[in-house]
Scaffold this motif. Structure first.
Motif, short mmCIF file in Angstrom:
data_model
loop_
_atom_site.label_atom_id
_atom_site.label_comp_id
_atom_site.label_asym_id
_atom_site.label_seq_id
_atom_site.Cartn_x
_atom_site.Cartn_y
_atom_site.Cartn_z
N LEU A 336 0.62 -1.32 0.39
CA LEU A 336 -0.11 -0.15 0.28
C LEU A 336 1.01 1.11 -0.19
O LEU A 336 2.26 1.70 0.86
N SER A 337 0.51 2.50 -0.79
CA SER A 337 1.71 3.50 -0.54
C SER A 337 0.69 4.87 -1.63
O SER A 337 -0.08 4.51 -1.73
N ALA A 338 1.66 5.84 -0.85
CA ALA A 338 0.69 6.59 -1.10
C ALA A 338 1.92 8.18 -1.47
O ALA A 338 2.96 8.20 -0.97
N SER A 339 1.69 8.80 -2.28
CA SER A 339 2.31 9.90 -2.75
C SER A 339 1.94 11.03 -2.72
O SER A 339 1.10 11.05 -3.12
N HIS A 340 2.29 12.38 -2.83
CA HIS A 340 1.86 13.86 -2.75
C HIS A 340 3.67 14.65 -4.06
O HIS A 340 4.06 14.10 -2.80
N THR A 341 3.45 14.93 -5.00
CA THR A 341 4.34 15.54 -5.60
C THR A 341 3.44 17.04 -6.23
O THR A 341 2.56 17.22 -6.39
N ASP A 342 4.50 18.01 -5.46
CA ASP A 342 4.04 19.59 -5.85
C ASP A 342 5.26 20.26 -6.58
O ASP A 342 6.01 20.04 -5.77
N GLN A 343 4.82 20.74 -7.70
CA GLN A 343 6.18 21.18 -9.00
C GLN A 343 5.31 22.45 -8.69
O GLN A 343 3.77 22.86 -9.80
N GLU A 344 6.19 23.23 -9.27
CA GLU A 344 6.41 24.85 -8.95
C GLU A 344 7.01 24.91 -10.15
O GLU A 344 8.65 25.64 -9.73
N GLY A 345 6.84 25.62 -11.13
CA GLY A 345 8.22 25.50 -12.76
C GLY A 345 8.38 26.94 -12.21
O GLY A 345 7.98 28.10 -11.10
N TYR A 346 9.48 27.47 -13.46
CA TYR A 346 9.75 28.56 -13.51
C TYR A 346 8.81 30.13 -13.36
O TYR A 346 9.32 31.03 -13.32
N ILE A 347 8.20 29.68 -14.49
CA ILE A 347 7.00 30.65 -14.99
C ILE A 347 6.30 30.90 -14.01
O ILE A 347 5.94 29.74 -13.17
N ILE A 348 5.22 31.94 -13.28
CA ILE A 348 4.58 32.05 -12.25
C ILE A 348 3.11 30.80 -12.55
O ILE A 348 2.84 30.77 -13.79
N ASN A 349 2.67 30.82 -12.50
CA ASN A 349 1.64 29.84 -12.51
C ASN A 349 1.62 28.55 -12.99
O ASN A 349 0.83 27.99 -13.44
N ASP A 350 3.05 28.20 -13.60
CA ASP A 350 3.21 27.26 -13.58
C ASP A 350 3.16 25.60 -12.44
O ASP A 350 4.06 26.10 -12.58
N VAL A 351 2.07 25.20 -12.88
CA VAL A 351 2.19 24.45 -11.35
C VAL A 351 1.70 23.07 -11.87
O VAL A 351 0.67 22.49 -13.17
N SER A 352 1.90 22.35 -11.24
CA SER A 352 0.75 20.30 -11.01
C SER A 352 1.34 20.15 -9.39
O SER A 352 2.32 20.13 -8.78
#
Length: 996
Positions: A336-352
């Motif tokens: 059983l696994s869980a993960s969270h990835t929060d990526q903010e790019g170099y351009i503002i609001n380039d988010v994932s």
């Protein structure tokens, strides 16, 4: 006497029965490697006794033994493992990999095989070397690491790089690789997979190995296997966390205020400098007269010095969290696994943002019956809109985006060019969700030894919602929208496998498959324009003056059957034969089905009695031929209707729209198929110090799917046809060297190299010798005998200088066009072949150093064009011509425009545009320090007191240095000096991984 005899008889009978009962104790179990993959063919022997057996196709074994017996497990490439039999009757044995070997078990489609038994071109990616790299997408961990697998760059958060295997096979058809996850064809985004959940990635490259997937395997296959738990193991909890900062790999930015003003001055060099040589400034030149009127107020240049680039960018970051629990009992295992990835790019609001949960469970209902599932759910959030990056680059520093009260100025220059922050200050929701589950049942028939039946039922359901509103939309009247889409597909596979060993030397494995798959989608979109009030954002579209609704949907189905036979004699003669039949609803009425055969041979030369060598440990020769197909888009063979203006009712009347036939149907449109040979040589030398493989392939893709233009007088514009053949040839080389190994220090090196030649053999016809007989299709840049990426254009000469003899229509600062036929005219007859966009070769070099508990990985990646290869045009979008736009727009800081003061400038600049402006093509060759990681594993003696199994700290870097002559954005993206490009990022990360 008789009584005595009877007494002894009873005594010995009871003793014999007890001994027999003890000797006949049935021991069962499963053998796996360190990442949870089962190991078929492992040898199981009772120490100091003759009894022995082997694990079956799924790694299971059964043997009779007594309590206290020692079982010895051995397998090529794995360390020998021993266990002592106790009161238990079922065991899970985990074998560790030898340091000198790569994974010895590979996934080949509908099963696994020992690497020594593989007859096709199959490579296993080294995921461990890149586990500490800041790669939120699994594909980034494959970049440059496998010969023949080409993975591009990413330059935005949550994006997936382009992936291809062994060149481009299709002109207009599908060129994407097939992705198979835990045995099920996966149609979702690879970005939805958590890299930490992946145990292995095997790459199927040649036609003989990919033919098992028939109509879907023409472009190669990625076989992804996720992690599993272990039986009879207490729960193990693992946690990892990392943080990464990201900045551009190169300093590419728009010009600042002074450089911008200098750009305008240089743009008007014929006015700002004195004749005849234009190198002495003209004191009468007034810059304010030439700066765009929107930037001048009462004869004075605006005093603003706004940094649009700084306002639109920031240091990027990636935060990654992973948690897993694994273990199992006598009859089951789980992860059983869980993960969270929060990526903010170099351009503002380039988010994932991505959250993933996974459950992999296997249960033994009976000794002969196993059921289980591999499942995950991914929830992605891309909400937020960037400013328009090209607009950020173009905006002059002499204007500002906000007025004195802080309000956004929609058109800051007073022209039609909008404020790039208008796309940023919006309300946006962009979320997608993915549910994937494969449920299986595996039965090993007890009454037929070696026969098993497995059923897979894979499901993938995805839905996405994108909502948005902007007060600046629809000409500043306000706009809003809601888009909703769903995708669903299922796969139902029935797999029969029969595996037996005959007369000790003969091993046979037969696999039979019958399966079906269906895919469907629905899309609905609602938009509104013209709002008096947008306070309810996208939740009140009925308030719009103009309301629009669109919807769509599609459905497609596949059916397939497959048979495969693997035969091995004395572990040295290998044969694999496969035939697959596919039916696809998307193909033409008369061509619904295709058959794809393949055959491959292997010869382990080192097993021969005549081969005696103390240097060569393994030498295996492989040869295979296969054919597979390529799916077309679902309506490619049907007539297509478009919407166009029909009739206007009277002067000033409304226009009625009509439906018009655009594309003709083609009921005989055939399958696009790829067939070819692969020759391979696997070797291991000096007791495993050196190991590797060499591959050569030659494939041809026939019946290319292509949209051919039709004269408009017919009333239609095109018809989809089978047109032409494409050939791909190439060779690959992989080598692993264990340079140094002792108790405290080890150093290993892995090198891979791949070369591919792509050639169009024919377009619309073939002669008796198989050569193309029709003309080239110049309009589509297609030429017989050339690659798909051939560059056919005017040849650029040097830039004309002040004082040169310049022909009519050209001026100082413009570039000479070579008159190839010397007729005094520059026309289409002067175009020539200048090279190609494809590279000459790709290579990767990984060095791994281990000193006690420290491990250092250093990976270099390179793409080289050779002579006239890996070329691309690279001219600035603006800034080269005296015009309103070039005068107003800003440009990138690493442009090098020609001026009389800079006669060696490489970018042309001119007063009046010439009739023909040739493109200049530059090499994109690069060498990149792509991944570096340093980790420290705490000694177990320090962890025992804390109750920890392992603790590892690491630091790593991504894209730390790139050596190239390419100008502008990253050479791998090929965006160059264009203002619609964006930077590739370098990252620095640190993190930890703990298990307890």
């Amino acid at each position: 006497m008789k009584k005595s005899i009877l007494k002894y008889f009873i005594f010995f009978s009871v003793l014999f029965s007890c001994l027999s009962a003890t000797a006949q104790k049935k021991i069962t179990g499963i053998v796996k490697d360190a990442v949870g993959l089962t190991i078929p063919g492992a040898n199981v022997k009772i120490k100091d006794k003759k009894a022995e057996t082997q694990t079956d196709f799924d790694g299971n074994f059964t043997i009779s033994a007594e309590s206290g017996d020692v079982l010895i497990f051995s397998f090529v490439g794995m360390t020998t493992t021993e266990i002592t039999i106790d009161s238990r009757s079922n065991y899970t044995v985990v074998m560790q990999e030898l340091a000198s070997q790569l994974n010895e078990v590979v996934v080949v489609g509908y099963g696994t095989k020992k690497k020594t038994d593989v007859t096709g071109a199959v490579s296993t990616a080294n995921l461990k070397a890149f586990e500490d790299s800041p790669n939120p997408n699994l594909a980034q961990s494959l970049q440059g690491s496998v010969a023949g697998l080409n993975v591009g760059q990413t330059n935005s958060a949550g994006s997936t790089p382009n992936i291809s295997i062994r060149g481009r096979n299709s002109l207009a058809g599908n060129n994407n690789v097939l992705i198979v996850v835990d045995g099920i064809v996966y149609t979702g985004s690879i970005n939805d997979l958590n890299p930490d959940d992946v145990a292995s990635v095997d790459v199927l490259k040649d036609a003989s190995s990919t033919a098992i997937y028939g109509a879907q395997g023409a472009n190669g296959i990625l076989m992804i296997t996720t992690k599993k738990g272990n039986k009879n193991k207490a729960p193990q909890i693992s946690f990892s966390n990392s943080y990464t900062t990201q900045i551009p790999t190169i300093n590419v930015e728009p010009l600042d205020r002074q450089d911008y003003l200098d750009k305008v001055r240089d743009l008007y060099w014929n006015k700002s400098y004195l004749a005849p040589d234009y190198t002495v400034p003209d004191p009468s030149f007034n810059l304010a007269d030439y700066v765009d009127d929107s930037l001048v107020n009462q004869g004075q240049i605006s005093g603003a010095d706004y940094n649009w680039w700084d306002a639109a960018t920031k240091t990027g970051s990636i935060q990654d969290f992973n948690l897993s629990v694994s273990g199992g009992g006598d009859n089951m295992s789980y992860l059983l696994s869980a993960s969270h990835t929060d990526q903010e790019g170099y351009i503002i609001n380039d988010v994932s943002k991505r959250t993933t949960i996974r459950a992999n469970i296997d249960v033994n209902l009976k000794d002969w019956w196993t059921v289980g599932m591999q499942s995950f759910a991914t929830f992605s959030d891309y909400s937020g809109e960037e400013p328009t990056l090209s607009g950020i680059i173009r905006q002059a520093p002499l204007v500002e985006p906000f007025d004195a009260d802080g309000n956004l100025i929609p058109f800051p220059t007073g022209t039609i060019y909008s404020n790039p922050f208008m796309t940023y200050y919006v309300d946006n929701l962009d979320k997608s969700n993915n549910l994937f589950g494969n449920f299986y049942s595996d039965i090993k028939f007890p009454f037929i030894k070696g026969l098993s039946y497995r059923v897979n039922f894979g499901n993938n359901y995805r839905w996405a919602n994108e909502y948005g509103s902007s007060i600046y939309g629809a000409g500043l009247t306000g706009s809003a929208y809601k888009n909703h889409s769903t995708r669903y597909d299922y796969t139902f596979d029935n797999i029969f496998t029969y595996k037996r060993t005959f007369a000790e030397n003969h091993e046979l494995e037969a696999t039979f498959l019958y399966g079906a798959s269906e895919r469907e989608a629905e899309d609905t979109s609602a938009t509104g324009e013209g709002f008096t009030d947008l306070s309810l954002s996208y939740n009140a579209l009925e308030q719009a003056t103009i309301q629009k609704i669109t919807s769509g949907g599609w459905h497609e189905a596949l059916s397939y059957q497959m048979g495969r036979v693997n035969y091995k004699y004395k572990d040295k003669y290998l044969f694999t034969g496969t035939i697959r039949r596919d039916g696809f609803s998307g193909f033409a009425e008369n061509e619904k089905w295709g058959v794809f055969p393949s055959a491959a041979l292997g010869w382990v030369i080192t097993k021969e009695d005549f081969f005696k060598s103390k240097v060569v440990d393994l030498l295996k020769l492989r040869a295979g031929y296969g054919s597979n197909g390529n799916l077309t888009s679902r309506y490619f063979s049907l007539s297509r209707i478009g919407r166009s203006s029909g009739y206007v009712y009277g002067d000033g009347g409304s226009t009625e729209f009509m439906q018009q036939l655009n594309t003709l149907a083609n009921a005989n449109l055939q399958w696009e198929s790829t067939g070819g040979i692969n020759l391979g040589l696997d070797f291991k030398l000096f007791k495993g110090i050196l190991s590797g493989s060499v591959e050569y392939y030659n494939t041809e893709t026939k019946n290319q799917l292509f949209s051919r233009s039709v004269p408009s007088i017919t009333g239609v514009t095109s018809v989809n046809v089978n047109l032409g053949n494409i050939q791909n040839t190439g060779y690959e080389f992989s080598l692993t060297s264990n340079n140094i190994k002792n108790d405290n220090f080890s150093w290993s090196t892995t090198f891979n190299y791949s070369h591919n030649d792509n050639k169009i053999l024919a377009l619309t016809g073939l002669d008796e010798d198989g050569n193309g007989v029709e003309d080239d299709i110049v309009a589509d840049n297609l030429f017989i005998g050339k690659s798909i990426g051939t560059i056919y254009a005017y040849e650029a000469g040097p830039i004309y200088q002040i004082g040169d003899v310049i022909p009519t229509g050209y001026y100082p600062g413009t570039r000479k066009v070579i008159d190839q036929n010397n007729d005094g005219l520059i026309d289409s007859n002067d175009r020539v072949f200048q090279g190609k966009s494809e590279p000459e070769f790709r290579a990767g070099l990984l060095n791994t150093f281990t000193y006690k508990d420290f491990t250092l990985n250093v990976f270099l990646n390179t793409v080289q064009g050779g002579k006239d290869g890996y070329l691309s045009a690279n001219e600035p979008t603006y800034g080269g011509r005296q015009s309103e736009i070039d005068n107003l727009f800003n440009i990138l800081n690493n442009t090098d425009f020609w001026t009389p003061l800079n006669p060696d400038g490489i970018n042309s600049r001119y007063v009046t545009a010439p009739k023909v402006i040739p493109s200049v093509f530059y090499e994109r060759d690069f060498v990149r320090l792509q991944d570096v990681s340093l980790s420290y594993n705490f000694p177990k003696s320090l962890l025992d007191s804390a109750g920890l199994n392992s603790l590892r700290l690491f630091v790593s870097g991504k894209n730390l240095a790139t050596w190239t002559d390419w100008k502008g954005w990253d050479p791998e993206t090929g965006q160059g000096l264009r203002d619609d490009g964006r930077p590739v990022l370098k990252g620095y990360s640190f993190g930890l991984n703990v298990t307890f």
